[in-house]
Design an enzyme around this catalytic site. Structure first.
Site, PDB file in Angstrom:
ATOM      1  N   ASP A 176      58.253 -14.775  73.572  1.00 43.50           N
ATOM      2  CA  ASP A 176      59.459 -15.098  73.918  1.00 43.50           C
ATOM      3  C   ASP A 176      59.795 -16.308  72.897  1.00 43.50           C
ATOM      4  OD1 ASP A 176      61.931 -16.141  74.970  1.00 43.50           O
ATOM      5  OD2 ASP A 176      61.185 -16.448  76.914  1.00 43.50           O
TER       6      ASP A 176
HETATM    7  C1  BGC Z   1      64.529 -16.550  76.480  1.00 50.57           C
HETATM    8  C2  BGC Z   1      64.685 -15.004  76.279  1.00 50.57           C
HETATM    9  C3  BGC Z   1      65.537 -14.627  75.133  1.00 50.57           C
HETATM   10  C4  BGC Z   1      65.420 -15.300  73.916  1.00 50.57           C
HETATM   11  C5  BGC Z   1      65.984 -14.912  72.723  1.00 50.57           C
HETATM   12  C6  BGC Z   1      64.620 -17.453  75.265  1.00 50.57           C
HETATM   13  O1  BGC Z   1      64.914 -18.596  75.288  1.00 50.57           O
HETATM   14  O2  BGC Z   1      63.599 -17.047  77.443  1.00 50.57           O
HETATM   15  O3  BGC Z   1      64.817 -14.273  77.454  1.00 50.57           O
HETATM   16  O4  BGC Z   1      65.479 -13.230  74.946  1.00 50.57           O
HETATM   17  O5  BGC Z   1      65.362 -16.525  74.159  1.00 50.57           O
HETATM   18  O6  BGC Z   1      67.382 -15.404  72.910  1.00 50.57           O
END
Ligand code: BGC
Length: 792
Positions: A295
C-alpha cells in the site's frame, strides 16, 4: 513514507500529473535483450543493479515542480537523473506507475484506484474524465449474485482499459469487523465466503477486459484509526477462518494479477515485511503466482519487504538506494531482488501498455452506466414494508421529498474509493424521470439550506476526493411537514452518510441518527400519517447504522447504500416497482453499537513510547465476527445477516441430499417457488451447523449461496449446491490443520440466517484432517478469545 494519517490518502491524488506518453519501443537496441522477445530471465541478466532496484520501487509522486520541495513529499519525489525521474506517467491523475527501462523494452505501467470506479483526478494533466461510478462494494455484495458482479466487472474493466490504466487498485475485500470502520463501504461483507466469492466474480469480470486488479488490503486491515501504526493481534484460527479466508477464495477462483499488502502490522510485523504472510501462506500454500505490491508508503524496512516477497514498493522512489546498498553490503541477496523483478516483468508483459493497446479515453459510458444502474437495483435491500407501502400504489402520483441527500446523493464514499464521475442522478431527478411530481419549493429550500450551512474551507485535498464536509440535516418543522402532507401523496425521507480512508466513523450523528434526523422522521410521520398517507425512509449510506430506535415510524425502509452514478434512477426503479428488490444483508445491523462483538476492541488502545507501533488492537472476539457472534450468543440484531424483503413471496421445498453419510462431498438441491403475484428473485443461503467437537464452533456458518433467476408468479427453480470436506472443517491451531469433527452436521437452507426454511442432516463418521498447513503468523501474546461455553 506518508507523513500523516490525514494526508496519506490525499497525497496520492497528486501522483502522476504529467501527460506525455512514452514510446519505449522506439528506443530499442537490437543488441540487448528485449522484454517480450527475449525471456524474462535474459532481460533480468541484462539489467544493472540500479535498474533492478528502481523497478521494484514505484516512480514516486509526479507532482508539479513547485510542490516538489515541500518537506511533506520528501522521499516521494523522483530526483533528477534517476530512472524514476526519466519515466513519465502517461495517464494524468492516476495513483502511480512503475519505472520504464527503454533500453530493455520495459514500459512503465499505470496503476489506479479504486473499488467503485476510476478515481482519476482531473485538472492536473488536462484530461477530462467521465468515469462510471459503480455501486460501492457493500451494495454489490448485497446482490449475492456472481453473474451480475461478473458483468459489472466487465463494464468496469472497460473504463479501466479505455482510460489507459493497466492495474486497478481494487477490489477492497477486508472483513467488515466493526460497523465504524471508515472504509467498510469499499469492502463486501462480514463473512469471508461471501467476500471472497463476490471479489472473485468482480476480478474475473475486470480481468476479462485484459487489465489487472489488486485485491486489497492483505490482511487484517479492519480499521482506519492509526492505520499505518496499528498492530493487529489476532489468533491463528481467527486469521485463517475469517481474515485470510476471503483472500484465499478470491485468489483461488480468480487469479488476480496483483495483491496489495496492507498498512497495519499483523501480530507484530508489517504485513508488507511478513514473509510468512506473503510467501508461506499466499504463494506456497495457496499457489498464488502473481505480484504483491505495498500500500502507498506502507512498512518501514525496504529490505525486509523485498525478502518477504513484497515485489513492488509503492509509490516509491526513496527506497532505491537502500536496496542498492543492501545488495552491495550483502544484506539482500541479489537473487531475492531478481525474483521480485521477475514477478514485475511477468506482470508487465500481460498489460495493455506492454501490448501497445491504443486506449481511446472514451469508454462505453452509456452501457457502463446502464450496468451500474442494474447492479444498484439488484443490491438494494428492502428492510421494512408494512402494509405494502412499497411499491408505490397506482394512486401515488406525487412525492414530498425530505432529507439533504434526496437533493445531493452520496453516490459513493471518499478517499481512494472516490470516483471522477461522469455525472450523478439525485433522487429528485430519479423520481421525476419515473414520472412522479415533486415539490420545487421544497427542493429550493433544501438547496439554499445546504449551501448556507455547508462548512467553510476544509482540507483542500479532502474536498476534491469526495470528503468535503456537508451541511447537517435540515430540520423539518411541523408546518413544513403539514403543508407537504396536504399536497403530496406520500413522503420520502433520506438518511445520508459518507466516510472514507484515514478515519473511522463516529458513534454520534453517524452510526446513531442525529437528533435533527430523528425529529424530522417523527415530524414527517406524524403529519403524513394524520392524513392517512405513508412515509418511506431511504438509507443512502455506506455502512451500518442504528435503526432499532426509529424503524417503527416509517412505513417502509429501503436500504439504497451508495448506489453509483445512477443513484436516483436506481432508487426510483425500486420505489416504483419497476424492479422488485432482491438484495439481502451481507452484514448484521445490530440493535445498538454496544451489541457489536468487537466493541471493546475497536479501534484498540494507544501504545506509548514505541516509534513503530502507536496502537494495538486485539481481536478478542476471535472467530465470532458478525452473525457468527449474534447467532451463537443469541444476541438479537435489528436486521440479521442475509435478511431482505421482496414484493413477492417464495416457498422452499424438496431439499434433497445426495447422501446422509459424508464421503468426500455432499450434493444437494432445493426447490424455490415464487408464490406471490409479481416476478422476483430470491437469494438462497446454505448454512451448516457442525457437531460439538474439540473446538468452539459458531452456531451456523455460511457455506454456499445462489440467487434465482427472475421467477414469474408460480414459477419454480431448483438450485443445487455442493459441500466439500473443507466446508466441514475448522482451523485447529494445536495441529495447525483444518479438521472436521465426526458427528451429525445440519444443513439449513434459508432466506436469511434466522429464516431457515429447510433442514436436513448428514453424518461424518470419523475425525478428518482435511489439510495441514504451516504453523505461522502466531500472535505475540496469548489472545483471551471469546468462547461459546454453552455449545450444545
Ligand atoms: C489506500 C489504497 C490505495 C492507495 C493508492 C492508499 O492510501 O489505502 O487503498 O489503493 O492509497 O491510492
Amino acid at each position: 513514507m506518508i507523513p500523516s494519517k490525514k494526508l496519506s490518502p490525499n497525497i496520492l491524488l497528486l501522483l502522476c500529473v504529467c501527460g506525455f506518453s512514452l514510446s519505449v519501443r522506439g528506443q530499442q537496441s537490437t543488441k540487448l535483450p528485449q522484454l517480450g522477445k527475449s525471456s524474462v530471465k535474459e532481460v533480468i541478466a541484462a539489467m544493472t543493479l540500479e535498474e533492478k532496484a528502481s523497478l521494484v520501487v514505484g516512480g514516486g509522486l509526479n507532482i508539479p515542480p513547485a510542490m516538489r520541495k515541500n518537506k511533506m513529499f520528501a522521499g516521494m519525489v523522483a530526483q533528477p537523473g534517476t530512472l524514476a525521474a526519466n519515466t513519465v506517467n502517461p495517464v494524468p491523475g492516476t495513483a502511480g506507475n512503475t519505472i520504464a527501462i527503454p533500453r530493455l523494452g520495459i514500459p512503465c505501467i499505470v496503476v489506479n484506484d479504486g473499488p467503485a470506479g476510476l478515481r482519476m483526478i482531473g485538472g492536473f494533466g488536462g484530461q477530462k474524465y467521465e468515469c462510471t461510478a459503480f455501486p460501492v462494494g457493500t451494495l454489490l455484495a448485497s446482490s449475492w449474485d456472481k453473474d451480475l458482479i461478473f458483468k459489472t466487472g466487465q463494464a468496469y474493466g472497460n473504463d479501466v482499459l479505455e482510460y489507459g490504466v493497466d492495474i486497478l487498485l481494487a477490489p477492497g475485500m477486508n472483513i467488515q469487523r466493526n460497523p465504524l470502520c471508515g472504509r467498510n463501504f469499499e469492502y463486501y461483507s462480514e463473512d469471508p465466503l461471501l467476500s471472497g466469492t463476490i471479489a472473485a466474480a468482480m476480478v474475473n469480470g475486470i480481468q476479462s477486459q485484459g487489465v489487472g486488479v489488486s485485491i486489497k488490503h492483505f490482511a487484517a486491515n479492519n480499521q482506519e484509526t492509526d492505520r499505518q501504526t496499528v498492530n493487529t493481534i489476532v489468533s491463528q484460527r481467527a486469521l485463517r477462518e475469517i481474515y485470510l479466508e476471503g483472500f484465499r477464495v478470491a485468489s483461488r477462483e480468480s487469479h488476480p494479477w496483483t495483491v496489495m499488502s496492507s498498512y497495519n502490522l499483523l501480530n507484530g510485523k508489517y504485513t508488507s515485511e511478513n514473509y510468512d504472510l506473503l510467501t508461506t501462506v499466499l504463494r506456497k500454500e495457496w499457489g498464488y503466482n502473481g505480484l504483491v505490491m505495498s500500500d502507498w508508503g506502507a512498512g518501514k524496512d525496504a529490505v525486509a519487504q523485498m525478502k518477504a516477497g513484497n515485489d513492488l514498493l509503492m509509490p516509491g522512489p526513496n527506497q532505491v538506494n537502500i536496496i542498492i546498498q543492501a545488495v552491495k553490503n550483502g544484506k539482500l541477496d541479489e537473487k531475492v531482488l531478481d525474483r521480485n523483478v521477475e514477478d514485475i516483468l511477468n506482470l508487465i508483459v500481460k498489460t495493455p501498455r506492454f501490448k501497445n493497446y491504443k486506449y481511446s479515453n472514451k469508454p462505453n459510458t452509456v452501457a457502463n452506466a446502464a450496468m451500474s444502474r442494474k447492479a444498484a437495483t439488484e443490491g438494494m435491500i428492502l428492510l421494512k414494508n408494512s402494509d405494502s407501502a412499497l411499491p408505490f400504489a397506482e394512486k401515488i402520483k406525487s412525492v414530498a421529498l425530505f432529507g439533504n441527500t434526496s437533493y445531493q446523493a452520496y453516490i459513493g464514499g471518499s478517499g481512494s474509493g472516490y470516483v471522477a464521475v461522469a455525472y450523478s442522478v439525485n433522487l429528485i431527478d430519479g423520481l421525476k424521470n419515473a414520472g412522479y411530481v415533486t415539490d420545487e419549493s421544497l427542493k429550493e429550500k433544501y438547496k439554499t439550506y445546504m449551501t448556507e450551512n455547508a462548512p467553510k474551507g476544509g482540507d483542500m485535498i479532502a474536498n476534491i476526493m469526495g470528503g468535503k464536509k456537508r451541511a447537517p440535516e435540515m430540520p423539518v418543522t411541523d408546518s413544513l411537514a403539514e403543508e407537504m402532507a396536504g399536497k403530496y401523496d406520500i413522503a420520502i425521507f433520506t438518511v445520508g452518510r459518507n466516510s472514507g480512508e484515514g478515519e473511522d466513523r463516529k458513534l454520534d450523528n453517524d452510526f446513531n441518527l442525529s437528533n435533527s434526523e430523528t425529529a424530522s422522521i417523527n415530524t414527517i410521520c406524524k403529519a403524513f400519517h394524520a392524513k392517512g398517507k405513508k412515509v418511506i425512509a431511504v438509507l443512502n449510506i455506506g455502512g451500518v447504522i442504528e435503526t432499532a430506535s426509529w424503524r417503527s415510524k416509517p412505513d417502509a425502509i429501503l436500504l439504497a447504500w451508495q448506489p453509483g452514478l445512477e443513484a436516483g434512477n436506481a432508487i426510483a426503479d425500486l420505489l416504483s416497482g419497476k424492479v422488485n428488490p432482491s438484495g439481502k444483508l451481507a452484514q448484521t445491523f445490530p440493535v445498538s453499537y454496544a451489541d457489536v462483538p468487537s466493541v471493546k476492541n475497536f479501534p484498540g488502545i494507544e501504545v506509548k513510547g514505541d516509534s513503530t507501533i502507536k496502537r494495538k488492537v486485539v481481536y478478542e472476539e476471535g472467530i465470532y465476527v458478525g452473525y457468527r457472534y449474534y447467532n451463537t450468543f443469541k444476541v438479537k440484531p435489528a436486521y440479521e445477516f442475509g435478511y431482505g424483503l421482496s414484493y413477492t413471496n417464495f416457498t422452499y421445498s424438496n431439499l434433497k441430499l445426495s447422501s446422509t453419510l459424508f464421503t468426500g462431498k455432499i450434493a444437494m438441491s432445493v426447490d424455490v417457488k415464487n408464490t406471490g403475484k409479481i416476478a422476483g428473485k430470491e437469494v438462497v443461503q446454505v448454512y451448516l451447523k457442525a457437531p460439538k467437537g474439540d473446538l468452539d464452533k459458531p452456531a451456523e456458518e455460511l457455506k454456499g449461496f445462489a440467487k434465482t433467476g427472475l421467477l414469474k408468479p408460480g414459477e419454480l427453480q431448483t438450485l443445487t449446491f455442493t459441500i466439500n470436506a473443507k466446508d466441514l472443517a475448522s482451523f485447529n491451531t494445536v495441529q495447525s490443520a483444518w479438521v472436521a469433527d465426526p458427528g451429525r452436521y445440519e444443513i439449513k437452507i434459508g432466506a436469511s440466517i434466522e429464516d431457515i426454511k429447510q433442514t436436513m442432516s448428514f453424518t461424518l463418521n470419523k475425525r478428518t484432517i482435511v489439510e495441514k498447513v504451516t504453523r505461522v503468523l502466531m500472535p505475540p501474546i496469548a489472545v483471551a478469545e471469546l468462547k461459546n461455553r454453552n455449545q450444545e
